[in-house]
Design a protein around this motif. Structure first.
Motif, short mmCIF file in Angstrom:
data_model
loop_
_atom_site.label_atom_id
_atom_site.label_comp_id
_atom_site.label_asym_id
_atom_site.label_seq_id
_atom_site.Cartn_x
_atom_site.Cartn_y
_atom_site.Cartn_z
N UNK A 81 29.94 34.88 29.75
CA UNK A 81 30.14 36.32 29.92
C UNK A 81 31.63 36.62 30.10
N UNK A 82 32.31 35.74 30.83
CA UNK A 82 33.75 35.94 31.05
C UNK A 82 34.53 35.86 29.75
N UNK A 83 34.14 34.91 28.88
CA UNK A 83 34.81 34.80 27.57
C UNK A 83 34.57 36.07 26.76
N UNK A 84 33.32 36.53 26.78
CA UNK A 84 32.98 37.75 26.04
C UNK A 84 33.77 38.93 26.58
N UNK A 85 33.89 38.98 27.92
CA UNK A 85 34.63 40.07 28.55
C UNK A 85 36.10 40.07 28.10
N UNK A 86 36.68 38.87 27.99
CA UNK A 86 38.09 38.77 27.58
C UNK A 86 38.28 39.13 26.12
#
Lengths: 717, 253
Positions: free
Chosen positions: B146-151
């Motif tokens: 999710x963090x990668x997607x957020x970035x």
């Protein structure tokens, strides 16, 4: 350019709305929020209602009559005494006498008869309140068949309040019966004079004023509501700042291309919303509880709590929530963890309790220092609202000072929130606030201006109150007034500019000032007083203000004192000095600071409103009339500053306007004798108004033509 | 795309002394390049990334992304960067869908654009099964995805990843490694900070070895091997570090 600013403002507002929605979504899904929001008020108010009933209402209530148990050695004694009292027209209300009870005052004491072999033991065991032993002169026991007189011995326990009260009542009744018997006998003997010439009536005062009560109940309610609102705001404030930092979401948030103030404002609105929801839940539960439980009538009179009072109290809670949410965010923004934020908030809570409790004290009035003391002013205003005693000017001062404190707290929070020192270092986040910029700043910031206003508002209020002490020494008062104006309106912004490395001459648009703009300012200054005068008279008429003769006398005395001073001194102290230093602050400092955050029009309006409000805070009851006229001239002065880019024309305009008004007052007797006197309570002749309006238009046109387009040289630059 | 020149950061310490966290660091990263900024804890990697993004103000030197200096145009820089911070958390009570759309909004992406990007990233990172679950209930691997997607939701040309494999198991690490090669293929300039040197060898095509705030060696793996005479990054570190062999004992704490 205006369209672009409008679009940007709309975008900013929309984004603020979306950011707030996200914050609210997150905080309202947290069960802990729901507990403080809904469950606490649901449980608290019924419990408090019971506590009130137990500890307060029993003291206050006048509906429940005391009951006393009277002891006799035998039942005959009791019956005989009752008959005797009845015959004497002073019978005691007895338990079981349904008809008597129904017809009597509900507060009248009720007596119950009991027999005890040992009256002394009965009292000592608290079984009976009194012992009544009936004897005759000759024998131990009284016998109505033989004895003409009866001795009634009243036995009571000195340290038992109820026993003492019962003894007093019984003794009084017996005395009354005796007097009645005497009167009847005298009547039988044909004596028409009253037996007892003195007739004493004792009445209980039911209404106890707040000044004499132990604790004002009407102040307790707003205090509790305020405490509950605080409870609602604390958790979201910590969670959305320190909590966010602890969870590691703050860094990714500040890594997005949005201004910190935008993120913080969204958090502020979210905290404020939760605080308000808590306030609404508490207010609703409180209203339901006191209405259903019958406390409403007791606490707030027969009408109970009216919708108007409820609306006013909600407004007060809104004001308080606006203030406290901002303070909470300013404090929790500097914390690096939930625990740290909690540690910071404990002293705040204790500090907040002080003025809050002070507001509960009996006899404390909402005046002087308390008007601008955070929290205490709100608690006292709440109390006065409940008691329908809140005054308009006090409400205005409380609202303005509280909103200023709130704005300052948000400004402080914006400087600290997400700052390097809070995000990454172990050093205090407050260091960022006090750090002096390394480079010169082009204009003062809105935050710094907010801090200045928050310092100046109470300082100005205190200074004005202190100057009242100099009444009688007119020259001393004028000199003190001029110094106060210079220090507050000049000293504070200049010190702030120095601290924030804002160069003074460029910020004030010095030394540039085209000659034509000075000429235009002169024309405006010479004619605007007419508009100002009309505004003051109009407001007076709308308010239907009637001044007490004492005040009119004081004003006349003051003006007469002024006339003893040379006109030039009066003009210098009362017209020139305020004109220079008010322009330095309102148009030299505040307007460019506001301009960094908003459009020129909004900045001019806001600075003019601030200018108007400062003229409204004055112990003088006529001060409120000056708010509108001062705001109007503030708009003109703001426009002139924006148009010319410098403060000099404004100073000229302001000086001329002030001087004219002062000189009209100074030379009023001479002008009146010359047939051109101006009354402060009447409109000017239409010709004067037309000439004034024409002068203002001419001055404005001259200013417009004679200055460059402001877009080329904005005040913020 | 990324240009770092003489970047330094000093923190004042009690007693008037300064702690130098980053000391004259310079490097460049081109589009389509994955640059590994490697070193032990406290080497200054994260501080360098934060200065690059404008979150920290450098004491001296400058960093720019796409020609914008981070100390002068922080918003322009932030618009071009996707950051995966080492300890970045998620909003516990929001779902990944809500969180990703919220961040898209912060970066000024239109709602329809954000929904399209969300669909693409959901497929790419396999977020379907937990897209509408509260973030607080996700596993470490799911959170990192999710963090990668957020970035990436705003399609930034530059990605800064601070310890992207921290706490992940072998499978989770493999997902990240494959994903980074995808970013490289898309032509993004990527900087990865890590002290997992084995992972770095698989992810990066150029390296800057940092120690005590300085870059002690820089180049492609074969260039570093020639420079140092060592085969692996671990050996190179032990040789170059001012700590000497003690570095080996420092572990990855």
């Amino acid at each position: 350019m205006t369209d672009q600013i409008a679009t940007n403002s709309n975008d900013r507002l929309r984004r603020l709305g979306r950011l707030t929605l996200k914050e609210l979504r997150e905080i309202l899904r947290d069960r802990r929020t729901i507990v403080t929001l809904l469950l606490m008020p649901l449980l608290l108010y019924p419990l408090m209602s019971i506590a009130f009933q137990q500890f307060f209402v029993s003291q206050l209530s006048t509906t429940k009559a005391p009951r006393y148990r009277l002891g006799f050695e035998n039942a005959n004694d009791g019956q005989y005494l009752a008959r005797l009292l009845r015959a004497g027209g002073a019978n005691l209300l007895e338990l079981g006498d349904e008809q008597g009870l129904a017809q009597s005052d509900p507060a009248q004491p009720v007596f119950e008869v009991a027999t005890r072999q040992s009256l002394t033991e009965g009292i000592e065991d608290y079984e009976i309140h009194l012992g009544l032993r009936l004897t005759s002169s000759g024998s131990q026991h009284y016998d109505p068949r033989h004895d003409l007189t009866v001795n009634v011995e009243i036995l009571y326990l000195k340290d038992w309040i109820a026993s003492r009260d019962a003894a007093t009542i019984v003794e009084n009744s017996l005395t009354a019966a005796n007097e009645n018997f005497l009167a009847m006998r005298l009547k039988t003997l044909g004596v028409s004079q009253p037996a007892a010439p003195i007739h004493v009536v004792r009445r209980t005062v039911k209404e106890v004023g707040t000044a004499t009560g132990a604790v004002s109940i009407t102040a307790v309610v707003p205090f509790i509501l305020i405490l509950m609102t605080v409870t609602g705001a604390v958790y979201p404030a910590i969670d959305l700042t320190a909590g966010e930092r602890e969870r590691g979401t703050l860094e990714i948030l500040v890594a997005a291309p949005i201004p910190r103030i935008g993120v913080l404002l969204a958090k502020y609105v979210a905290v404020l919303t939760v605080a308000l929801l808590t306030a609404i839940a508490n207010l609703t539960m409180m209203t339901v509880t006191v209405t259903v439980g019958g406390l409403g009538r007791l606490l707030f009179g027969d009408a109970g709590i009216s919708p108007g009072v409820l609306a006013a109290v909600f407004g007060l809670l809104l004001l308080f929530a606006a203030f406290f949410s901002a303070v909470l965010l300013a404090i929790t923004s500097s914390a690096r963890s939930f625990k740290e934020a909690q540690a910071y908030l404990i002293p705040l809570m204790l500090l907040a309790l002080g003025p809050g409790v002070l507001g509960l004290m009996p006899g404390v009035e909402l005046s002087g220092l308390l008007l601008v003391t955070p929290l205490a002013n709100i608690v006292l205003l709440g109390r006065d609202l409940f008691a329908l005693q809140a005054s308009g000017s006090a409400t205005l001062i409380v609202v303005v000072s509280t909103l200023l404190y709130a704005a300052t707290a948000i400004g402080v929070a914006a400087r600290i929130f997400g700052a390097e020192s809070v995000l990454y270092s172990t050093h205090s986040g407050w260091a960022d606030l006090l750090r002096r910029p390394s480079e010169a700043q082009p204009a003062p910031t809105a935050t710094a201006a907010g801090v200045c206003l928050a310092i100046m508002f109470p300082a100005y209020f205190f200074a004005l109150s202190a100057m009242e002490q100099l009444r009688g020494d007119i020259l001393g008062q004028q000199i003190a007034g001029a110094i106060m104006t210079a220090v507050i309106f000049g000293g504070v912004p200049l010190a702030a500019m120095r601290a924030r490395r804002v160069p003074i001459a460029p910020a004030f648009g010095l030394p540039a000032s085209p000659a034509i703009s000075i000429g235009a300012a002169l024309v405006l200054g010479l004619s605007f007083w007419v508009i100002g005068h009309e505004a003051v008279v109009s407001v007076q008429q709308v308010r239907e203000l009637t001044l007490v003769p004492k005040f009119i006398e004081l004003v006349q005395e003051y003006v007469a004192g002024l006339r003893n001073l040379p006109a030039i001194v009066v003009v210098l102290m009362m017209a020139v000095t305020p004109a220079i230093f008010e322009e330095i602050f309102f148009r030299g400092y505040l307007l460019p600071a506001l301009r960094t955050r908003m459009s020129p029009a909004a900045a001019i309006v806001l600075s003019a409103v601030a200018f108007g409000l400062f003229h409204g805070i004055n112990p003088n009851p006529l001060a409120a009339e000056r708010v509108l006229s001062s705001t109007l001239i503030g708009l003109v002065l703001g426009w002139v500053r924006w148009r010319t880019g410098t403060v000099l024309p404004g100073i000229v305009l302001h000086t001329v306007n002030n001087s004219l008004l002062i000189l009209l007052m100074y030379y009023e007797p001479q002008l009146t004798s010359a047939g051109i006197g101006i009354s402060h309570e009447q409109h000017l002749p239409p010709g004067w108004i037309a000439a004034g309006a024409l002068g203002v238009c001419a001055g404005a046109a001259l200013m417009f033509i004679g200055t460059r387009r402001p877009a080329e040289r904005d005040v913020a630059q | 795309m990324i240009d770092v020149r003489g970047l330094s950061k000093q923190y004042p310490l009690a007693g008037g002394r300064d702690l130098t966290a980053v000391d004259g660091v310079s490097f460049t990263v081109a589009a389509g390049e994955v640059y590994g900024l490697l070193g032990p804890n406290g080497a200054g990697k994260t501080t360098t990334l934060r200065m690059l993004l404008g979150l920290l103000r450098p004491t001296s030197g400058c960093a720019s992304i796409g020609g914008f200096r981070s100390d002068e145009f922080p918003d322009e820089v932030k618009r071009r960067v996707g950051l995966v911070a080492a300890n970045a958390g998620l909003y516990q009570y929001l779902t990944p869908r809500e969180m990703l759309l919220f961040f898209a909004d912060l970066y000024g992406i239109s709602p329809s654009g954000a929904r399209g990007e969300l669909a693409r990233l959901t497929k790419l990172l396999g977020l379907e099964e937990f897209l509408d679950r509260a973030c607080g209930t996700l596993s470490t691997g799911q959170r990192q995805r999710v963090n990668l997607a957020r970035a990436l939701i705003h399609r930034p040309p530059v990605m800064l990843l601070d310890e992207p494999t921290l706490g992940l198991d072998i499978l989770g690490t493999q997902v990240i490694i494959e994903f980074i090669s995808l970013l490289r293929d898309e032509g993004k300039a990527v900087i990865i900070c890590t002290h997992h040197l084995d992972d770095a060898e698989r992810m990066c095509n150029r390296f800057g070895l940092m120690d005590k705030g300085r870059i002690v060696a820089e180049g492609r793996l074969d260039e570093l091997r020639t420079q140092t005479g060592c085969r692996s990054l671990v050996e190179m570190f032990l040789k170059l570090s001012v700590h000497g062999p003690a570095l080996a004992g420092a572990g990855s704490a």
